[in-house]
Write a protein that holds these residues in place. Structure first.
Motif, short mmCIF file in Angstrom:
data_model
loop_
_atom_site.label_atom_id
_atom_site.label_comp_id
_atom_site.label_asym_id
_atom_site.label_seq_id
_atom_site.Cartn_x
_atom_site.Cartn_y
_atom_site.Cartn_z
N ALA A 18 6.87 18.36 -28.37
CA ALA A 18 7.96 17.62 -27.74
C ALA A 18 7.52 16.66 -26.64
CB ALA A 18 8.99 18.60 -27.19
N CYS A 20 6.29 13.39 -24.63
CA CYS A 20 6.47 11.96 -24.77
C CYS A 20 5.70 11.27 -23.66
CB CYS A 20 7.94 11.59 -24.79
SG CYS A 20 8.76 11.77 -23.22
N LYS A 33 14.47 17.95 -20.66
CA LYS A 33 14.39 16.75 -21.49
C LYS A 33 15.28 16.95 -22.72
CE LYS A 33 10.56 14.69 -22.05
NZ LYS A 33 9.22 14.11 -22.11
N PRO A 34 16.09 15.98 -23.06
CA PRO A 34 17.05 16.15 -24.16
C PRO A 34 16.42 16.64 -25.46
CG PRO A 34 17.51 14.13 -22.98
CD PRO A 34 16.23 14.67 -22.42
N GLU A 35 15.27 16.09 -25.84
CA GLU A 35 14.66 16.51 -27.10
C GLU A 35 14.14 17.94 -27.04
OE1 GLU A 35 11.41 14.04 -24.99
OE2 GLU A 35 13.58 14.02 -25.12
N VAL A 36 13.66 18.36 -25.88
CA VAL A 36 13.19 19.73 -25.72
C VAL A 36 14.38 20.68 -25.69
CG1 VAL A 36 11.95 21.32 -24.20
CG2 VAL A 36 11.06 19.01 -24.57
N LYS A 37 15.40 20.33 -24.91
CA LYS A 37 16.59 21.18 -24.81
C LYS A 37 17.26 21.39 -26.16
CE LYS A 37 20.81 21.86 -22.16
NZ LYS A 37 21.00 23.09 -22.86
N THR A 38 17.36 20.34 -26.95
CA THR A 38 17.96 20.46 -28.28
C THR A 38 17.17 21.41 -29.16
OG1 THR A 38 18.87 18.22 -28.15
CG2 THR A 38 18.58 19.15 -30.35
N GLN A 39 15.85 21.30 -29.11
CA GLN A 39 15.02 22.17 -29.93
C GLN A 39 15.08 23.62 -29.45
OE1 GLN A 39 11.33 20.04 -29.68
NE2 GLN A 39 11.81 18.80 -31.47
#
Length: 132
Positions: A18, A20, A33-39
């Motif tokens: 994840a 960046c 971070k949005p991408e980490v939180k979503t995962q």
């Protein structure tokens, strides 16, 4: 326990991938971070019905995995030893997570903490892992 180990490994791999370009300043910032939180949310959902819940948090230089059993279990030495054995078999995985935090965030001396709690919140086992 095998399902937990599989989910942990998948979560570890997900967190490693994840990264960046801009490095978060703290473990909390990294987890936000949005991408980490979503995962992470997706992985937490995948544990539903497994007999335990997981919470992933950050405090200072620590990434904390908290596993809480849905039902109260016997806190015998044999159970604690089984949990310890399961964690020992995943030691290099958690060390790699700590190493990836060093790489992906501006955190010095990151520590991965894994804690198992009984349904009543009492501690069964806590173990810390550092980057090797």
């Amino acid at each position: 326990m095998k399902r937990v180990a599989t989910v942990v490994l998948a979560l570890v791999m997900m967190l490693s991938l994840a990264a960046c370009s801009s490095k978060p300043a703290t473990v909390q910032d990294y987890l936000a971070k949005p991408e980490v939180k979503t995962q992470i949310d997706s992985m937490i959902d995948s544990l539903k019905g497994s007999g335990m819940d997981i919470e992933v948090t950050g405090e200072g230089n620590k990434l904390i995995y908290t596993y809480t059993f849905d039902e109260q279990i016997d806190a015998s030495d044999a159970i604690k030893e089984a949990l310890e054995d399961a964690l020992s078999s995943q030691e290099s995985t958690f060390q790699n997570v700590a190493k990836s935090i060093e790489t992906e965030a501006k955190v010095s001396d990151p520590v991965v903490v894994v804690e198992y709690l009984n349904a009543d919140g009492s501690e069964l086992l806590v173990k810390e892992f550092k980057a090797e």
